[in-house]
Design a protein around this motif. Structure first.
Motif, PDB file in Angstrom:
ATOM      1  N   ALA A   9      79.098  41.886  53.531  1.00 11.75           N
ATOM      2  CA  ALA A   9      80.135  40.948  53.949  1.00 11.75           C
ATOM      3  C   ALA A   9      79.890  40.393  55.351  1.00 11.75           C
ATOM      4  O   ALA A   9      80.777  39.743  55.913  1.00 11.75           O
ATOM      5  CB  ALA A   9      81.501  41.627  53.887  1.00 11.75           C
ATOM      6  N   SER A  10      78.714  40.639  55.926  1.00 18.03           N
ATOM      7  CA  SER A  10      78.384  40.153  57.272  1.00 18.03           C
ATOM      8  C   SER A  10      77.436  38.962  57.174  1.00 18.03           C
ATOM      9  O   SER A  10      76.231  39.083  57.434  1.00 18.03           O
ATOM     10  CB  SER A  10      77.768  41.280  58.110  1.00 18.03           C
ATOM     11  N   ARG A  11      77.997  37.810  56.764  1.00 14.89           N
ATOM     12  CA  ARG A  11      77.224  36.580  56.596  1.00 14.89           C
ATOM     13  C   ARG A  11      75.950  36.858  55.787  1.00 14.89           C
ATOM     14  O   ARG A  11      74.831  36.761  56.307  1.00 14.89           O
ATOM     15  CB  ARG A  11      76.869  35.975  57.948  1.00 14.89           C
ATOM     16  N   PRO A  12      76.062  37.200  54.515  1.00 16.67           N
ATOM     17  CA  PRO A  12      74.894  37.627  53.742  1.00 16.67           C
ATOM     18  C   PRO A  12      73.878  36.518  53.545  1.00 16.67           C
ATOM     19  O   PRO A  12      74.230  35.342  53.424  1.00 16.67           O
ATOM     20  CB  PRO A  12      75.498  38.055  52.400  1.00 16.67           C
ATOM     21  N   VAL A  13      72.610  36.894  53.512  1.00 18.77           N
ATOM     22  CA  VAL A  13      71.537  35.979  53.148  1.00 18.77           C
ATOM     23  C   VAL A  13      71.649  35.700  51.656  1.00 18.77           C
ATOM     24  O   VAL A  13      71.684  36.629  50.845  1.00 18.77           O
ATOM     25  CB  VAL A  13      70.157  36.580  53.476  1.00 18.77           C
ATOM     26  N   THR A  14      71.726  34.417  51.292  1.00 21.25           N
ATOM     27  CA  THR A  14      71.838  34.039  49.890  1.00 21.25           C
ATOM     28  C   THR A  14      70.753  33.039  49.522  1.00 21.25           C
ATOM     29  O   THR A  14      70.304  32.252  50.353  1.00 21.25           O
ATOM     30  CB  THR A  14      73.218  33.425  49.588  1.00 21.25           C
ATOM     31  N   CYS A  15      70.340  33.072  48.267  1.00 23.39           N
ATOM     32  CA  CYS A  15      69.241  32.247  47.771  1.00 23.39           C
ATOM     33  C   CYS A  15      69.581  31.757  46.368  1.00 23.39           C
ATOM     34  O   CYS A  15      70.463  32.313  45.696  1.00 23.39           O
ATOM     35  CB  CYS A  15      67.948  33.060  47.722  1.00 23.39           C
TER      36      CYS A  15
END
Length: 502
Positions: free
Chosen positions: A138-144
């Motif tokens: 929940a800490s600004r997750p890396v998403t792709c």
């Protein structure tokens, strides 16, 4: 690396002028070793609220800079969870926890696992605090893009052309993840996490913290101790990472310890009647199974229309070594070996257009490839290291997850935020290092290397058994860690705990 992950990689970066080393050298003069008159003011306190998942715990966020070199720039919310000490009269302080990865959620650990993982004495005396490292959970997750993640090529290219396709894919995925994630993608390295942890300490109003880090969480602890050693009361690190290794040494040592875990499994199977392969030549069965998988003759039990690769089988075995759960592995191998039907002939993965526009969290490379400088220049270079892995681990064919981790960085820019170097810890109290003799992912030499680099500030306790976990393996391991954390009773350097059952 914890489910491994929970894994890891390397290339020696000794130069003191590298970005990560230069920043680390400068940092203690600002907030780590300086006087209170020059230290920055504390961040605002966390606004604790009952957690939706478990109202006996508290959750909140801490607003922090994405880029610590620009503290006035873009911010993100660090997700935090706390379980207060169950005996306030005996409370010692806070115990910050990281369960590894990179990619594991400290918030989930505090909510779902802390009450059964730690002893009652530890839970009585510490507020257990888990946080999701930047870029994770929940800490600004890396998403792709999910579609792009789904078409990842093999991490075992067979020639320069396939190597080139892997490079092109990694670069495409990197840019895709940066586009979906924003600035956090370029600042998800462990040095950023370390500075976040120091900000969390100040926000909590604690003069000193206690820290428990497992696997990749040990790198957070090691680098926190370098920068902020005088802010530590106690630090226990289990399944340690050696952040000084070069590429070849890292990969070969990882392959060697994976192979060792395979042999530990074979020995157990030979002597245990509960093993589904007991009485058979386990090594021959295993090698034969991988050979059949190479020919496309083994089906995936969960997807009978698909062939199961040898790499998929070794990855499954590698995961069972973490426990270890040798009984499950033996049953898995026996069931695959019993397959007699012809190999599947249809497409292995049908197209799924519904997933094309979706995204998924995938923080591993954003962290790992900024913490390690590992960039094979061409296929010949990569093939030489892969061949060395195979020589070190002929039955496991290297360390499948760690080889995969290294392959994800190929094609990335050469400069990284936090390149490898030797540890330099000067202000910390005694730190407890704990490691399994037969860890499947993190070679025992990694902890001895860390201990050698930090001889004046660390003590080493060895668990003589197998598996990636250490703390809860036996009364000996748990007792030593608890006595250290709760009462600062440091075990003798070189202490050992006997192996327990799988």
């Amino acid at each position: 690396m914890q489910p491994l992950a929970k894994a890891l990689a390397a290339a020696l970066a000794a130069g003191a002028l590298m970005l990560g080393a230069g920043v680390a050298d400068a940092e203690p003069s600002v907030g780590a070793g300086s006087s209170s008159s020059t230290s920055p003011g504390p961040p605002p306190p966390v606004d604790w609220k009952p957690c939706p998942e478990d109202r006996a715990a508290e959750c909140g966020t801490l607003r922090l800079p994405v880029d610590w070199a620009r503290p006035g720039g873009e911010k993100f919310d660090l997700a935090v969870a706390r379980r207060k000490a169950t005996d306030s009269e005996r409370r010692v302080g806070v115990l910050l926890v990281n369960p590894g990865g990179p990619g594991e959620s400290g918030v989930d650990f505090a909510l779902d696992r802390a009450t059964t993982y730690f002893s009652a004495d530890v839970r009585a005396k510490f507020d257990i605090i888990g946080f999701d490292p930047r870029g994770i959970g929940a800490s600004r997750p890396v998403t792709c893009s999910q579609e792009l993640l789904d078409r990842r090529p093999s991490p075992y290219p067979r020639d320069q052309a396939e190597f080139g396709r892997l490079v092109a894919y990694n670069r495409e995925l990197r840019e895709d993840c940066r586009r979906h994630t924003g600035a956090m993608f370029d600042h998800a390295d462990t040095l950023g996490v370390v500075r976040d942890m120091e900000a969390l300490r100040r926000s909590l109003g604690e003069q000193k913290i206690n820290y428990f880090g497992h696997s990749y969480g040990t790198l957070i602890g090691e680098q926190y101790a370098e920068l902020y050693g005088d802010r530590i009361r106690a630090m226990a690190l289990t399944a340690n990472i050696d952040h000084s290794l070069g590429t070849r040494d890292f990969l070969v040592s990882a392959a060697t310890t994976a192979e060792d875990s395979f042999h530990q499994f074979v020995k157990w199977c030979d002597r245990s009647r509960s093993c589904a392969l007991n009485g058979r030549d386990v090594t021959a069965v295993w090698d034969g199974l991988l050979a059949r998988a190479d020919r496309g003759e083994i089906r995936d039990p969960d997807h009978p229309d698909r062939a199961l690769t040898a790499n998929a089988i070794t990855r499954e075995a590698f995961g069972t070594f973490y426990g270890p759960d040798w009984s499950r592995l033996a049953t898995y191998v026996a069931e695959l070996d019993a397959q007699t039907a012809a190999a599947p002939s249809g497409p292995s993965t049908p197209p799924n257009t519904a997933r094309e526009a979706s995204t998924a969290a995938d923080p591993f490379a954003a962290v790992f490839c900024q913490d390690w400088r590992i960039r094979a220049g061409d296929y010949a270079d990569y093939a030489r290291v892969t061949a060395a892995e195979l020589r070190a681990a002929p039955h496991m064919r290297g360390s499948p997850r760690i080889h995969d981790a290294v392959a994800r960085c190929i094609g990335w820019p050469d400069e990284v935020n936090n390149p490898q170097r030797r540890l330099r810890i000067t202000k910390a109290p005694k730190i407890l290092l704990m490691h399994s003799r037969h860890d499947p992912a993190n070679h025992y030499s990694w902890v001895t290397n860390v201990h050698r680099q930090t001889r004046g500030t660390t003590v080493l306790l060895t668990y003589e058994g197998a598996g990636h976990s250490v703390y809860g393996r036996s009364d000996c391991t748990r007792g030593a860690a608890d006595a250290y954390l709760t009462a600062l009773k440091v075990p003798g350097d070189g202490s050992r705990c006997a192996a327990a059952g799988p």
